[in-house]
Write an enzyme that holds these catalytic residues in place. Structure first.
Site, mmCIF file in Angstrom:
data_model
loop_
_atom_site.group_PDB
_atom_site.id
_atom_site.type_symbol
_atom_site.label_atom_id
_atom_site.label_comp_id
_atom_site.label_asym_id
_atom_site.label_seq_id
_atom_site.Cartn_x
_atom_site.Cartn_y
_atom_site.Cartn_z
ATOM 1 N N ASP A 1 -1.559 -0.647 5.678
ATOM 2 C CA ASP A 1 -1.785 0.133 6.886
ATOM 3 C C ASP A 1 -3.117 0.844 6.711
ATOM 4 O O ASP A 1 -3.355 1.489 5.689
ATOM 5 C CB ASP A 1 -0.662 1.159 7.078
ATOM 6 C CG ASP A 1 -0.904 2.052 8.285
ATOM 7 O OD1 ASP A 1 -0.437 1.699 9.366
ATOM 8 O OD2 ASP A 1 -1.559 3.095 8.114
ATOM 9 N N ASP B 1 0.876 -1.172 0.000
ATOM 10 C CA ASP B 1 0.000 0.000 0.000
ATOM 11 C C ASP B 1 0.917 1.227 0.000
ATOM 12 O O ASP B 1 2.115 1.130 0.280
ATOM 13 C CB ASP B 1 -0.889 -0.024 1.239
ATOM 14 C CG ASP B 1 -1.763 1.207 1.336
ATOM 15 O OD1 ASP B 1 -2.367 1.580 0.313
ATOM 16 O OD2 ASP B 1 -1.817 1.812 2.424
ATOM 17 N N ASP C 1 -7.361 -1.443 4.307
ATOM 18 C CA ASP C 1 -6.494 -2.534 3.897
ATOM 19 C C ASP C 1 -6.883 -3.866 4.534
ATOM 20 O O ASP C 1 -6.290 -4.888 4.218
ATOM 21 C CB ASP C 1 -5.034 -2.228 4.267
ATOM 22 C CG ASP C 1 -4.455 -1.098 3.431
ATOM 23 O OD1 ASP C 1 -4.862 -0.979 2.265
ATOM 24 O OD2 ASP C 1 -3.618 -0.348 3.955
#
Length: 832
Positions: free
Chosen positions: A729, A525, A733
């Protein structure tokens, strides 16, 4: 189950309202019945009902027709301790949800894979039990059951019945149990070693008398005396040191399972029995020296195994002792400052406690008075203390490394950061990866095959050379090492996960290391993972000619304008001002123009803060160039420029961006060097995501992804044969972390993301993922070495013993060394 049946071998008359299973009085309103041979039978409690149902399900209901006594009750040999019989499903330690209960139990007496198989198999036969996972390396068992199926005490009773005492997991009890086991094993080891040395003194003359030089120097009477002395000196080793092997073998046979202790006990009993017969008859070979040496060496192996288990649990023990048992409560604060020592578990949100230097913070809270530094190494693995001033949030379990402070509790000790981590660690230590389960299955089959091979070797040698039949059969039983096979994987994984935990990497699921080692795609991410997750002022440049305000004053003015705004850019400017400027100015008549900026008066002067077009309306179109227009490095989330101007003048330009983490580039480069495919998957705008990808050298990038789109992307990779590791995070997610083959959550991320991740980076360092990958590679290498050694040893040693090339004492040496090699090799993983 057979332990329960043992006390009741034949038929007894049944008189209501007695329990059909144990014979104790049943309450008139008791609702527990079991259909036995087509007829409903009254039971006195859920425990009897569960055992009776298990007997019926196993096809052994005919036992009730042939018994002459009732089954064992609480006064029998397999009685459950009174304090454990009181455990019920409403105990908060077992609460999971509205329908299920779950417990982490500490089990005593675990010796090999067959013990694990027996425990899991027995519990899964109980009504209501839906999951049972035993970890041989940590001695912990995770059990999940339905509330309407059985009670917590029934689970404990079932374990006690098959010879494995169990208790709800408690750190103090675990520590005491390990210490007691170590002391008991030390005493047995001392007795076995003493017996071995003394026996060697008496068998040495017989060996010397048999060589070519000294043949005939020992007469028959003296030889017989030496044998009787050796017999007496071997008895302590047999009757005391070897009792764990006989007890374990008996428990396995009683439960109709073949554990590692079965061939060991048979080998010891056969060698000792043959020696006693030979001594009594005055002819034949004796093996007292082999018996005592085998017991001593096997206990040495057990000692190493116990030491490995203690070291594997060392990091967990440090965490479990991290929260103090008491705290100094200031009940009358702020009017009174009298401290009262209270139980830390009784603290609740809003309480104020005093924390002295060197003490641990008993719960999560905010510092309200004083400043200090906190040692967070227990939680994050970071050894350097961190400065904590008034207003700072401190997690429970941190050590006060500076001055005395006052802390306002925000979460009770049971809900603290450390307590939450302990729950994750307990969950991690009670599961097994696929490789360990494979080794368990192989080891359980191995013992049965070994017994057949020993019997076959005895028969062949009895036909070929009867005098060698017993020594060969004993050597086959003794030389085998199923424990090396069953310990090969869990010992290595326990050592590796302990090392990672000490570095601030919490492995929650058992498959993390082996799956990470196989991963082909590492998906990151962006916000909060590759970047720091919050916009910040990276640079301030002065603009325009003249003696306008310097950078500090310009930041001061901008912060005054942004004081009441909740925009992320406003928070970034305010945070920069707080860190750089002591005084605070006040802005008046502030107006916000959506999408453009802010206008207001500071010290009577009108200012505008926002985009270039908005500021140009009062500052003029001649913007000029910033005196230092260098773009800040490491701007990963896209560079945003904010201008400050006043009537007829441009004053300053603020460069704001979400910076890349300091270790982001190193982490990506590390995975690329390993041949992994690195992917950037972000919910941010595609343009910003590609900026970050280009800066880090990532070729596969996807922006503008909703949570479901992230999941679809990962599943598409998996359908193409990829093994996906996800690092994320934030709440959005959680779904993709759950969908990936293995997942990591940043320790500073949302709790939901951490709850769905397979591992948590407590230290908040992105490069910890790469460190985990390196550790996974080393762990898989050690596991392969251990398995290869265990299989090669057994494939070589067992045929050699069956062919008569190894005598019993040499077989004992090989067996002990095989286990020691596996354990010592695994302990190498604890080193950095």
């Amino acid at each position: 189950m057979n332990a329960v049946l043992a006390a009741a071998p034949s038929a007894v008359p049944q008189q209501d309202p007695c329990c059909f299973h144990c014979g104790l009085p049943a309450a008139p309103n008791a609702q527990w019945t079991v259909a036995i041979d087509g007829a409903p039978r009254q039971m006195c409690c859920p425990g009897c009902a569960a055992v009776a149902q298990a007997i019926v399900d196993a096809g052994q209901s005919s036992w009730y027709a042939t018994r002459d006594g009732y089954a064992a009750t609480a006064s029998g040999a397999d009685a459950l301790p009174a304090e454990l019989a009181l455990y019920r499903n409403d105990d908060p330690r077992f609460a999971l949800d509205a329908t299920d209960c779950e417990a982490v139990l500490l089990v005593d007496g675990i010796r090999c894979a067959a013990c694990v198989w027996l425990i899991e198999h027995r519990l899964l036969q109980m009504p209501g039990v839906v999951q049972a996972e035993m970890n041989i390396a940590t001695g912990r068992l995770r059990v999940r059951w339905r509330k309407d199926g059985c009670e917590a005490a029934d689970v404990l009773r079932a374990l006690h019945a098959i010879g494995y005492p169990a208790w709800p997991y408690d750190a103090a009890r675990h520590s005491r149990q390990l210490q007691q086991s170590s002391k008991a094993l030390g005493r047995r080891l001392f007795v076995a070693g003493l017996s071995m040395m003394q026996v060697m003194m008496y068998v040495a003359p017989a060996y010397l008398a048999d060589d070519a030089v000294n043949r005939g120097t020992l007469d028959d009477g003296m030889a017989a005396l030496m044998q009787w002395a050796s017999l007496l000196l071997t008895l302590p080793a047999i009757c005391y040191s070897a009792t764990p092997f006989f007890r374990g073998a008996w428990s396995s046979l009683r439960a109709r399972a073949l554990g590692m202790d079965v061939p060991v006990a048979l080998g010891i009993a056969a060698a000792f029995g043959a020696s006693v017969i030979a001594t009594w008859r005055g002819q034949g070979d004796v093996y007292y020296d082999s018996v005592t040496m085998f017991i001593f060496l096997l206990l040495c192996s057990r000692w190493l195994e116990l030491a490995a288990r203690r070291k594997a649990a060392s990091a967990l023990e440090r965490m479990q002792h991290g929260l103090p048992a008491s705290a100094s409560l200031l009940a009358g604060w702020p009017t009174a400052r009298i401290a009262t020592v209270v139980d830390a578990a009784a603290l609740k949100a809003g309480d104020v406690i005093a924390v002295k230097p060197g003490e641990a913070f008993a719960a999560d809270g905010d510092i309200i008075e004083g400043s200090t530094s906190a040692d967070l190494s227990l939680l994050t693995g970071e050894s350097a203390p961190q400065a904590m001033a008034a207003g700072a949030t401190v997690p429970g379990g941190a050590i006060n490394a500076g001055n005395a402070v006052l802390l306002r509790v925000t979460r009770a000790a049971g809900d603290s950061t450390l307590a939450g981590l302990l729950k994750l660690v307990e969950k991690a230590g009670s599961s097994k990866p696929a490789m360990a389960m494979w080794a368990d299955r192989v080891a359980s089959i191995f013992v049965a095959a070994l017994l057949l091979l020993a019997a076959g070797a005895w028969l062949w040698w009895h036909w070929a050379d009867p005098g060698r039949a017993w020594p060969v059969a004993i050597a086959v039983l003794v030389v085998s090492c199923p424990c090396a096979l069953s310990l090969a994987t869990p010992s290595a994984l326990a050592a590796a996960t302990d090392r990672l935990l000490a570095q601030g990497i919490l492995v929650v699921q058992p498959h993390v290391l082996e799956t990470l080692h196989r991963a082909t795609h590492i998906v990151f991410d962006k916000t909060g993972t590759l970047t720091e997750g919050k916009p910040a002022v990276r640079h301030v440049s002065r603009m325009g000619p003249g003696a306008g305000p310097d950078n500090r004053a310009a930041l001061h003015i901008a912060a005054a304008l942004e004081a009441n705004s909740a925009h992320p850019i406003a928070r970034a400017i305010s945070a920069a001002a707080e860190s750089r400027i002591a005084a605070r100015w006040t802005a008046m008549d502030v107006r916000e123009m959506p999408g453009q900026g802010l206008e207001g008066f500071v010290c009577g002067q009108r200012y505008r803060l926002g985009n270039a077009a908005f500021v140009a309306a009062i500052a003029g179109n001649d913007m000029g160039e910033p005196d230092d227009g260098a773009v800040p490095e490491r701007c990963g989330g896209g560079l945003t420029t904010v201008y400050l101007g006043t009537n007829g003048a441009w004053l300053a330009c603020f460069y704001i961006c979400d910076a890349l983490r300091a270790d982001a580039q190193r982490t990506v480069d590390d995975f690329l060097k390993q041949g992994k495919q690195v992917v950037l998957l972000s919910g941010d705008r595609d343009r910003l995501a590609r900026q970050v990808a280009n800066q880090l050298g990532i070729t596969m990038v996807q922006g503008d992804c909703l949570p479901q789109q992230k999941v679809d992307y990962v599943r598409q990779l998996q359908r193409g044969g990829a093994v996906v590791a996800m690092v994320g995070d934030g709440i959005n997610d959680a779904a993709v972390l759950r969908s990936a083959d293995v997942s990591f959550a940043m320790g500073s991320g949302a709790a939901l993301a951490q709850a769905h991740a397979d591992a948590v980076l407590l230290n908040g360092q992105l490069h910890a993922v790469a460190d985990s990958a390196h550790c996974a590679g080393r762990a898989m290498g050690v596991i392969r070495q251990n398995l290869a050694w265990a299989m090669l040893y057994n494939a070589t040693a067992i045929p050699a013993a069956a062919l008569g090339w190894l005598n019993p004492w040499l077989s004992g040496v090989g067996m002990a060394l095989s286990s020691a090699v596996v354990v010592i090799n695994a302990l190498r993983l604890r080193k950095a």
